[in-house]
Motif scaffolding. Structure first.
Motif, PDB file in Angstrom:
ATOM      1  N   SER A 318      -9.284 -13.950 -14.219  1.00  0.00           N
ATOM      2  CA  SER A 318     -10.851 -13.955 -14.026  1.00  0.00           C
ATOM      3  C   SER A 318     -11.180 -12.743 -13.287  1.00  0.00           C
ATOM      4  O   SER A 318     -10.267 -11.892 -12.877  1.00  0.00           O
ATOM      5  CB  SER A 318     -10.888 -15.167 -13.528  1.00  0.00           C
ATOM      6  N   GLY A 319     -12.541 -12.699 -13.167  1.00  0.00           N
ATOM      7  CA  GLY A 319     -13.135 -11.354 -12.648  1.00  0.00           C
ATOM      8  C   GLY A 319     -12.607 -11.045 -11.087  1.00  0.00           C
ATOM      9  O   GLY A 319     -12.529 -10.012 -10.617  1.00  0.00           O
ATOM     10  N   SER A 320     -12.397 -12.315 -10.224  1.00  0.00           N
ATOM     11  CA  SER A 320     -11.919 -12.108  -9.167  1.00  0.00           C
ATOM     12  C   SER A 320     -10.671 -11.494  -8.777  1.00  0.00           C
ATOM     13  O   SER A 320     -10.227 -11.094  -7.971  1.00  0.00           O
ATOM     14  CB  SER A 320     -11.816 -13.297  -8.387  1.00  0.00           C
ATOM     15  N   MET A 321      -9.690 -11.203  -9.979  1.00  0.00           N
ATOM     16  CA  MET A 321      -8.581 -10.549  -9.969  1.00  0.00           C
ATOM     17  C   MET A 321      -8.656  -8.988 -10.006  1.00  0.00           C
ATOM     18  O   MET A 321      -7.461  -8.583  -9.780  1.00  0.00           O
ATOM     19  CB  MET A 321      -7.639 -10.895 -11.158  1.00  0.00           C
ATOM     20  N   SER A 322      -9.913  -8.584  -9.877  1.00  0.00           N
ATOM     21  CA  SER A 322     -10.187  -7.163  -9.725  1.00  0.00           C
ATOM     22  C   SER A 322      -9.883  -6.815  -8.331  1.00  0.00           C
ATOM     23  O   SER A 322     -10.270  -5.690  -8.014  1.00  0.00           O
ATOM     24  CB  SER A 322     -11.371  -6.675 -10.471  1.00  0.00           C
ATOM     25  N   VAL A 323     -10.205  -7.478  -7.274  1.00  0.00           N
ATOM     26  CA  VAL A 323      -9.966  -7.394  -5.945  1.00  0.00           C
ATOM     27  C   VAL A 323      -8.786  -6.463  -5.544  1.00  0.00           C
ATOM     28  O   VAL A 323      -7.693  -6.776  -5.836  1.00  0.00           O
ATOM     29  CB  VAL A 323     -10.241  -8.586  -5.144  1.00  0.00           C
ATOM     30  N   THR A 324      -9.037  -5.551  -4.849  1.00  0.00           N
ATOM     31  CA  THR A 324      -8.011  -4.599  -4.710  1.00  0.00           C
ATOM     32  C   THR A 324      -7.299  -4.800  -3.021  1.00  0.00           C
ATOM     33  O   THR A 324      -8.040  -5.420  -1.997  1.00  0.00           O
ATOM     34  CB  THR A 324      -8.415  -3.091  -4.614  1.00  0.00           C
ATOM     35  N   ALA A 325      -6.250  -4.377  -2.439  1.00  0.00           N
ATOM     36  CA  ALA A 325      -5.883  -4.351  -1.595  1.00  0.00           C
ATOM     37  C   ALA A 325      -5.190  -2.935  -1.239  1.00  0.00           C
ATOM     38  O   ALA A 325      -4.455  -2.215  -2.077  1.00  0.00           O
ATOM     39  CB  ALA A 325      -4.681  -5.458  -1.048  1.00  0.00           C
ATOM     40  N   GLU A 326      -4.748  -2.306   0.000  1.00  0.00           N
ATOM     41  CA  GLU A 326      -4.184  -1.215   0.550  1.00  0.00           C
ATOM     42  C   GLU A 326      -2.732  -1.234   0.533  1.00  0.00           C
ATOM     43  O   GLU A 326      -2.323  -2.131   1.345  1.00  0.00           O
ATOM     44  CB  GLU A 326      -4.944  -0.580   1.592  1.00  0.00           C
ATOM     45  N   LEU A 327      -1.915  -0.646  -0.181  1.00  0.00           N
ATOM     46  CA  LEU A 327      -0.459  -0.630  -0.233  1.00  0.00           C
ATOM     47  C   LEU A 327       0.060   0.387   0.062  1.00  0.00           C
ATOM     48  O   LEU A 327      -0.342   1.574  -0.299  1.00  0.00           O
ATOM     49  CB  LEU A 327      -0.097  -1.585  -1.435  1.00  0.00           C
ATOM     50  N   PRO A 328       1.095   0.631   0.973  1.00  0.00           N
ATOM     51  CA  PRO A 328       2.034   1.910   1.188  1.00  0.00           C
ATOM     52  C   PRO A 328       2.418   2.378  -0.204  1.00  0.00           C
ATOM     53  O   PRO A 328       2.751   1.580  -1.003  1.00  0.00           O
ATOM     54  CB  PRO A 328       2.882   1.840   2.157  1.00  0.00           C
ATOM     55  N   SER A 330       5.248   5.288  -2.355  1.00  0.00           N
ATOM     56  CA  SER A 330       6.290   6.400  -2.052  1.00  0.00           C
ATOM     57  C   SER A 330       6.145   7.670  -1.487  1.00  0.00           C
ATOM     58  O   SER A 330       6.873   8.194  -0.900  1.00  0.00           O
ATOM     59  CB  SER A 330       7.294   6.400  -3.354  1.00  0.00           C
ATOM     60  N   GLY A 331       5.176   8.112  -1.916  1.00  0.00           N
ATOM     61  CA  GLY A 331       4.402   9.571  -1.461  1.00  0.00           C
ATOM     62  C   GLY A 331       4.014   9.444   0.220  1.00  0.00           C
ATOM     63  O   GLY A 331       3.626  10.673   0.424  1.00  0.00           O
ATOM     64  N   GLY A 332       3.904   8.468   0.504  1.00  0.00           N
ATOM     65  CA  GLY A 332       3.353   8.360   2.087  1.00  0.00           C
ATOM     66  C   GLY A 332       2.014   7.828   2.220  1.00  0.00           C
ATOM     67  O   GLY A 332       1.803   7.195   3.259  1.00  0.00           O
ATOM     68  N   SER A 333       0.989   8.263   1.244  1.00  0.00           N
ATOM     69  CA  SER A 333      -0.446   7.936   1.311  1.00  0.00           C
ATOM     70  C   SER A 333      -0.576   6.417   0.710  1.00  0.00           C
ATOM     71  O   SER A 333      -0.274   6.276  -0.124  1.00  0.00           O
ATOM     72  CB  SER A 333      -1.206   8.977   0.668  1.00  0.00           C
ATOM     73  N   PRO A 334      -1.511   5.910   1.319  1.00  0.00           N
ATOM     74  CA  PRO A 334      -1.820   4.438   0.617  1.00  0.00           C
ATOM     75  C   PRO A 334      -2.620   4.494  -0.429  1.00  0.00           C
ATOM     76  O   PRO A 334      -3.293   5.226  -0.700  1.00  0.00           O
ATOM     77  CB  PRO A 334      -2.603   3.739   2.121  1.00  0.00           C
ATOM     78  N   VAL A 335      -2.407   3.496  -1.228  1.00  0.00           N
ATOM     79  CA  VAL A 335      -2.899   3.251  -2.464  1.00  0.00           C
ATOM     80  C   VAL A 335      -3.598   2.038  -2.697  1.00  0.00           C
ATOM     81  O   VAL A 335      -3.058   1.016  -2.026  1.00  0.00           O
ATOM     82  CB  VAL A 335      -2.107   3.578  -3.649  1.00  0.00           C
ATOM     83  N   HIS A 336      -4.840   1.811  -3.622  1.00  0.00           N
ATOM     84  CA  HIS A 336      -5.367   0.466  -3.644  1.00  0.00           C
ATOM     85  C   HIS A 336      -5.014  -0.007  -5.053  1.00  0.00           C
ATOM     86  O   HIS A 336      -5.028   0.520  -6.104  1.00  0.00           O
ATOM     87  CB  HIS A 336      -6.947   0.853  -3.670  1.00  0.00           C
ATOM     88  N   VAL A 337      -4.452  -1.450  -4.981  1.00  0.00           N
ATOM     89  CA  VAL A 337      -3.991  -2.018  -6.186  1.00  0.00           C
ATOM     90  C   VAL A 337      -4.781  -3.270  -6.153  1.00  0.00           C
ATOM     91  O   VAL A 337      -4.870  -4.014  -5.178  1.00  0.00           O
ATOM     92  CB  VAL A 337      -2.295  -2.284  -5.950  1.00  0.00           C
TER      93      VAL A 337
END
Length: 742
Positions: A318-328, A330-337
């Protein structure tokens, strides 16, 4: 600590062989004098009398006095309607009124009512008083009734002296002292209360502690536990095996065992007393260990191999599955997934794991938003269900059963991986229809699993959670998920439910699917969803269609389950390793003296189940337990593991059933007992976990208000985990890990 204790055995050469899992009792004896209200026949609470040796309680002589709180509540209640204070203009008024009675003949009765009519409150509430006053009453009379609420009861002679009105009240002022002196009897109208208390003792303190303990109740130590996960494992069975069916009682259904007595081909059932005619040598199939195994020659003809089961991934897009979270990264900088991206990575990892561990296992994919799409094994054309089809239970079930999954994961891995990669999030959440069609697909293969992943409550189709200001559960939704769970149990399907943290999925309702089928209920994050899905994919089903029946002597009953029968039947369904069942029992008051005259009481556990190779099995465990009263049972000898697991399972079940106050009382009783045990012996580290469980459930129960009898998703997750609590180390280690990760 495992409740089904291992009993080592050895063959003729002394080599250790298989062991016998036994029923585990919390107490070494059957306590015959436990009462549901927490009091013995002496009136002393069980815990205080037996378990706390540091406190001496003197039994009360004679009948116990009535409880004080109700009397204390009646204390502030007025005996009659209070009279308002007289206005300031009334005191001087009588000085102008003496001429009025002198001008009227004393024998005129009709004149008396108008005189007190100048005092509206007095005649309306106290007609006898106003009618008995003479016309020549001095001005002191008006304020008297306002200060004497119980005047009608304290002046019976007034009405009897009404004929000589003027002659009976000349000394009005002199009659006032007796009236005012009638006030002390108001406080002295309760002499029994003060006389029942010892002199000098506080009026409230003595009776209050017993009432507080009764409110929590007294813990019942008559609890038996059995590790069903070990009992359905035939490799651990050491008793004799028979291809015949067990000989059972024609009245109660108990099986003939080594404890049975046969005289002249008649077996008097040791549980109900019924006389059964049996053939000679019938007891020969029973072993001496109290563990008898009966294997049926019947099996399902359509069974092919042990890996012929289905694993269905039912995924929310559903549309709510597009909500992102910040995760570490391997390069060190956080990414949003996003949640969907985390779910896709988790599914890809799960498919690879199943391919390596069970290459012949069937795997299917179902997605749902505002429609349900069945991808199956990925090789065929998808089937969509939308609009009216989302509210037709029978139609959805038929579509799921008819959908064919002909290939195993070794043949369909690439197609499934591509289907997962192409998923996109949009639309609403038709969770109920998706769960229904997934169970229908898995029902063709007993022992199959459905893994349901969502991030929001159902808002379209069957099982829809009605939007309302109140967070209370919808009766229609609860009924749908309960019905689907029972249908899954009948088909041998296990359902695991996973929701994302920080969302409201009404896990208390959706979790019924897992609770009924023996699956897992968990709250995951984007970073932990992959681990949880791989764990749920493990093929750990040991048996299906499991039913446990507990037999006790006639006169024993099962609190919270069946108060009238000495036989308890529990439908378990699917069994995985570590599944533990606890049962509480008690002796009826009228059988107490009868049982105390016996040395032991028999107990029997019957298990009927189907193994992974589709073999029908009946396993019978029978043993005797000595009888005693609570005064002969030291608290230090009690099995904390059995009591703790039973408390968790029972209180969680009561709470999820809406019986929160009963759960609170049982928790309070178990916590008191746990403290008493700790006074007699040290509580080791493993046993402390049960105290932590009680504290956690107490906090959850206390947070439930009367305005909203519902649970948050986090509280529901804890309660569902407690319903499947086990003393197995692997269980509570995983439980602690899950609690720390969410």
């Amino acid at each position: 600590m495992v409740t089904a204790r291992a009993v080592p055995l050895a063959d003729a050469s002394g080599v250790s062989i298989l062991f016998v899992p036994q029923m585990e009792f919390a107490c070494s004896h059957v306590v015959c004098d436990w009462r549901p209200d927490g009091a013995e026949s002496t009136g002393v609470p069980l815990v205080e009398q037996q378990y706390d040796n540091s406190v001496t309680v003197k039994p009360q002589e004679g009948p116990a006095p009535p409880p004080l709180p109700p009397r204390r509540l009646r204390k502030p209640r007025p005996l009659s309607l209070p009279l308002p204070p007289l206005p300031p203009s009334l005191p001087p008024a009588p000085s102008s009124r003496p001429p009025v009675p002198s001008s009227r003949p004393p024998s005129a009765p009709p004149v008396a009512p108008p005189v007190p009519s100048s005092l509206p409150p007095v005649p309306s509430s106290r007609p006898p008083v106003s009618s008995s006053r003479p016309l020549s009453a001095p001005p002191v009379a008006p304020p008297v009734p306002s200060s004497l609420p119980p005047v009608p009861s304290s002046r019976p002679p007034v009405s009897s002296s009404r004929p000589p009105v003027s002659s009976s009240r000349p000394p009005v002022s002199s009659s006032r002292p007796p009236v005012s002196s009638s006030r002390p009897p108001v406080s002295s109208s309760r002499p029994p209360v003060s006389s029942s208390r010892p002199p000098g003792a506080p009026p409230v303190a003595p009776p209050v502690p017993p009432r507080g303990r009764r409110r929590g109740g007294v813990a019942n130590v008559n609890v038996v536990s059995a590790n069903i996960g070990e009992l359905v494992d035939l490799e651990r069975a050491a008793g004799p095996r028979s291809s015949q069916s067990p000989v059972v009682c024609g009245k109660c259904g108990a099986a003939l065992s080594h404890l049975s007595s046969i005289q002249s081909s008649v077996w008097g059932c040791e549980f109900c007393g019924f006389d059964n005619a049996v053939r000679d040598g019938a007891k020969g199939a029973c072993g001496d260990l109290g563990d008898d195994l009966y294997l049926s020659n019947q099996s399902d003809d359509d069974y092919q191999n042990l890996e012929d089961t289905l694993l269905v991934f039912c995924v929310d897009i559903s549309g709510s599955m597009s909500v992102t979270a910040e995760l570490p990264s391997s390069g060190g900088s956080p990414v949003h997934v996003s949640r969907l991206e985390g779910m896709q990575d988790a599914l890809q990892g799960a498919l690879s794991s199943v391919l390596q561990l069970s290459p012949h296992r069937r795997v299917a994919l179902v997605t749902f938003n505002d429609e349900v799409v069945i991808y199956g094994d990925g090789t065929g054309a998808p089937l969509s269900l939308r609009d009216w089809a989302l509210v037709d239970y029978d139609h959805i079930w038929q579509q799921g059963v008819a959908y064919s999954i002909p290939h195993c994961i070794a043949e369909t891995y690439q197609q499934l991986a591509q289907r997962v990669k192409d998923l996109r999030e949009h639309g609403a959440t038709s969770l109920g229809p998706a769960a229904l069609v997934s169970v229908a697909m898995a029902s063709r293969y007993p022992g199959s699993k459905v893994i349901l992943c969502t991030d929001g409550k159902a808002n379209i189709g069957l099982g829809e959670m009605e939007p309302s200001p109140s967070p209370a559960s919808s009766p229609t939704a609860s009924y749908f998920y309960t019905r689907l769970g029972l249908q899954a149990v009948g088909s041998g399907v296990i359902i695991s439910v996973m929701t994302f943290e920080g969302t409201d999925c009404r896990l208390a309702d959706v979790g019924r699917l897992s609770d009924a089928t023996g699956g897992k209920v968990n709250i995951v994050s984007i970073g932990t969803v992959a681990t949880e899905i791989r764990s749920a994919c493990v093929d750990n089903i040991l048996a299906t269609g499991v039913t446990a029946t507990m037999f006790a002597p006639d006169g024993v009953y099962f609190p919270y389950k069946d108060d009238s029968n000495h036989k308890l039947v529990k439908a378990i369904g699917n069994v995985t390793r570590g599944l533990e069942v606890t049962i509480q029992f008690a002796v009826k008051p009228e059988f107490r003296e009868v049982f105390l005259q016996r040395e032991t009481l028999p107990f029997q556990l019957q298990l009927l189940f189907t193994t992974r190779d589709r073999e029908k099995v009946t396993r019978v465990l029978t043993e005797r337990r000595p009888v005693a009263t609570c005064s002969s049972i030291p608290a230090g000898s009690l099995n904390v593991a059995v009591l703790g697991v039973h408390c968790a399972q029972l209180c969680a079940s009561l709470t999820m059933g809406g019986r929160v106050q009963e759960a609170q009382r049982h928790l309070k009783a178990q916590q008191d007992l746990h403290q008493q045990i700790s006074k007699q012996r040290p509580i080791n580290e493993e046993e402390n976990i049960y105290g932590n469980w009680m504290d956690t459930m107490t906090t959850i129960c206390d947070d439930i208000t009367t305005e909203s009898q519902t649970l948050s998703d986090e509280a529901a997750r804890v309660m569902y985990q407690m319903k499947s609590a086990s003393s197995d180390k692997e269980y509570y280690n995983n439980n602690n890990k899950n609690n720390n990760s969410t």
